[in-house]
Design a protein around this motif. Structure first.
Motif: not given
Lengths: 454, 454
Positions: B286-296
């Motif tokens: 995802a564009p940011t690490a936080a977004e990627a974590r939430d998505l995962a």
């Protein structure tokens, strides 16, 4: 009101099909048979003409009877090379929305479990536009290619066929009950396992002990085509076929065959009209009779005589290289297409010679050869329908694409003007289009319906 | 200069693939897997990202180890239904021009003569974009579906595989000599019969006595993929494979496996770089690490635990329904994927429990699980390439289509900016794209080349 007729484009994944050598015609583009565009164009044209289907023949093997070798067939491109018919169907489906696809597949070299999955997948991806032309295979070269030393005898091929059909009906009709597929995101359930059943088939030729791999496709069982016209073949057709592909050169022969098939179907508890019968025909059409005659002569000059004899030797099992071109053909025992052998030997009104098998006008056409302007062609085709009881025609490939274009541009409007051809496709999957009023699935009175879960 | 990496989209003709239950995600459109548009979109997206290929897994059978029944797999849509992978390839090919297609096909239930024709046909129709992932099949449900009472033992499956390969090499490489195809309209010759040879193969498992049915396709032999990672499997891969699909959860394990495969390839007279090795990986970007974590976390919440255990039970042959979720898994004898069994039992650093097999972070991922912004994901993936010697990744399907879109939109540009990913496709058929400088055919040093006509 006289019935509307049905038309299929008869084709094959090979350089030349019913008429050997026409790929050599300067305007023919059959050499493109290995490209997707060739198939997309074919299907688009046939759909523009509201054809019911593209009927794909297949020869699993190489004709090697003529001269005792495959050389004649492969040199002339006579159904050689022979590529897989399945793989072109998606390219045709993608280019069209309504037309059906009849795929010839030899059950002898398949296993029901794997085979049923392939058809289910294709029926899904085409929205229910798939038919299967059931053949049992008779070529020695196919048997040896598949690691078998002998070809099953003619009648045994049909016994094995009945066994195969029972197994695939169980997979297509019986394994997944109606309502088995939930696809429920909220519930987290794709399938209700209580409604999926293990197929337990332990026949003399085929064994299956597994659930079907695919969820039910729009038609479940594909529309079933069959072309057997021997006695045993007709019983098989009367029991299983929904469409029959017939060959025959006189109206009397065809009328008798049609009546026999429908009579047998009724004896199996079906209706006479449950079987749509297509007669193989070769049509050369042009705006005027003179143009049509010239075109037919032009095409005929491009038939490869050796290639054509390689084909008819393959179909009949008789090596015509052993005959002079004008020598009467004797009846020979054969394990090949029995109806064809009978037509050129015992059933022929006058002695047949190899020369008769080469050209359009000869018996090599295996069915009516019609040349003329639109009115004359329509007259002739409709007379076959009205006098024999066939429902329509499998129209042989000639020069690609101009011959099919001519049928679509000239024959179809003429038939429509006479109220004998549809002006729009019917709704729904192929089976519903072919049998308006029936559902997308096999009717209850079809043999396959008995294999549904009760 | 550090090497460019390669990427495949790892997919399967089924509602959910590596991660059971993700079809249940509100934004997932996997339920459309039976429609052509689903596949066309997938291929277009992967080609927009200059992916090397769509790698299609296949499971010929239904997982039925968990709880001793298939119910868990079919209820949750865990690789069930499982449709035919071949039929979706034309729909993907029609929508694209460059990307390759690796098709998993189980040789155990095929005959070389028929199988070789299917691949030749597809290689023609795609302009040489076809690969074959060679698998031997280990599911009891497939064997019984195919009328066989037992599954061949692990090593015997590879013996039969070597026999099968010899037969298809003869068909693809040896039957039609270069120059056999004339396609000469003026001469009236499609083929020079003197240059078409009968394949005579009489091995312990497979027999062929016939010429190949298809003229040579752009690549002749499709690009050969293989995923075996047991000792015997690695020998098979080192001899036949041009691409290897590897699983492994630590860099040490993967590095050893890569070295072993390349070493064995060299021992067979090949070059270390003749094998392109893809590591299975799951990436949430995802564009940011936080977004990627939430998505995962969102994705993980939609994994179906029972479906996932049905998968890993199937892969391993171990019934995890017999274990408590936190109970250490014991080593059990199995006739299934040996490398997977070893990874979760004898080779594991700490005891593995069924709970470890359920989520992204556990060993059920079978390879790296990477979550982050584009820079972090690129860092991690490149570290695997640079430290283990793999050439790229088979990227697991997550939520369709958004996960693949994210890889194409975020990961690919990041890799390109670092000079580690191509900015345009290479020329020619798939084999030439994967091995620049080589021809479209197998190189002379490959085992298959020995079967050419001399």
């Amino acid at each position: 009101m006289a019935k509307e007729i049905r038309l299929n484009a008869f084709h094959m994944n090979t350089p030349s099909h019913s008429w050997a050598g026409l790929w050599q015609h300067p305007r023919d583009r059959s050499l493109d048979y290995t490209t997707p565009g060739y198939w997309a164009d074919l299907a688009r044209t046939a759909e523009r003409g509201l054809f019911d289907g593209v009927f794909l023949a297949d020869v699993f093997g190489t004709y090697d009877v003529y001269g005792g070798s495959r050389d004649a067939a492969i040199a002339t491109g006579a159904q050689s090379p022979s590529n897989d018919p399945f793989m072109v169907v998606p390219f045709m489906a993608q280019a069209t929305s309504h037309i059906g696809f009849g795929i010839t597949a030899t059950l002898t070299y398949e296993q029901p479990y794997q085979f049923a999955r392939r058809f289910s997948t294709l029926d899904h991806l085409t929205g229910g536009r798939i038919g299967w032309n059931i053949v049992t295979g008779y070529l020695k070269s196919a048997a040896t290619g598949m690691g078998q030393s002998t070809v099953r005898s003619h009648d045994e091929r049909y016994d094995a066929g009945d066994d195969f059909m029972a197994a695939v009906y169980k997979l297509w009709e019986g394994s997944w009950e109606p309502g088995a597929v939930l696809r429920d995101k909220a519930l987290g359930r794709f399938t209700d396992p209580a409604r999926v059943h293990t197929v337990s088939h332990h026949g003399p030729y085929y064994q299956v002990e597994a659930a079907h791999l695919s969820e039910p496709s729009p038609q479940r069982t594909p529309v079933l085509y069959q072309a057997g016209s021997s006695g045993r073949g007709r019983d098989f057709a009367a029991r299983h076929a929904e469409c029959v592909f017939l060959n025959g050169q006189t109206k009397a022969i065809v009328r008798d065959a049609v009546a026999a098939i429908r009579r047998r179907a009724v004896a199996f508890g079906r209706r006479a009209e449950d079987i749509v019968i297509f007669l193989g025909a070769t049509v050369v059409i042009a705006p005027t009779a003179a143009e049509a005659r010239d075109l037919a002569a032009d095409y005929a000059a491009h038939i490869d005589p050796i290639g054509q004899l390689a084909l008819v030797s393959g179909w009949s099992g008789i090596d015509f290289a052993k005959y002079r071109l004008d020598e009467a053909i004797r009846h020979e025992k054969s394990n090949s297409i029995q109806s064809f052998v009978e037509n050129i030997t015992t059933k022929a009104a006058a002695p047949i010679t190899p020369r008769d098998l080469i050209g359009f006008n000869g018996i090599g056409a295996r069915g009516p050869f019609v040349v003329g302007d639109p009115a004359a062609v329509a007259d002739e085709l409709l007379s076959w329908v009205d006098e024999t009881g066939v429902d329509g025609f499998n129209l042989a490939r000639l020069v690609v694409p101009e011959s099919l274009n001519a049928l679509v541009d000239l024959l179809v409007p003429e038939l429509q003007n006479r109220g004998r051809f549809k002006t729009a496709y019917g709704e729904g999957p192929l089976r519903r289009k072919l049998f308006p009023g029936d559902g997308p699935h096999l009717p209850e009175r079809h043999a396959g319906a008995a294999f549904r879960h009760r």
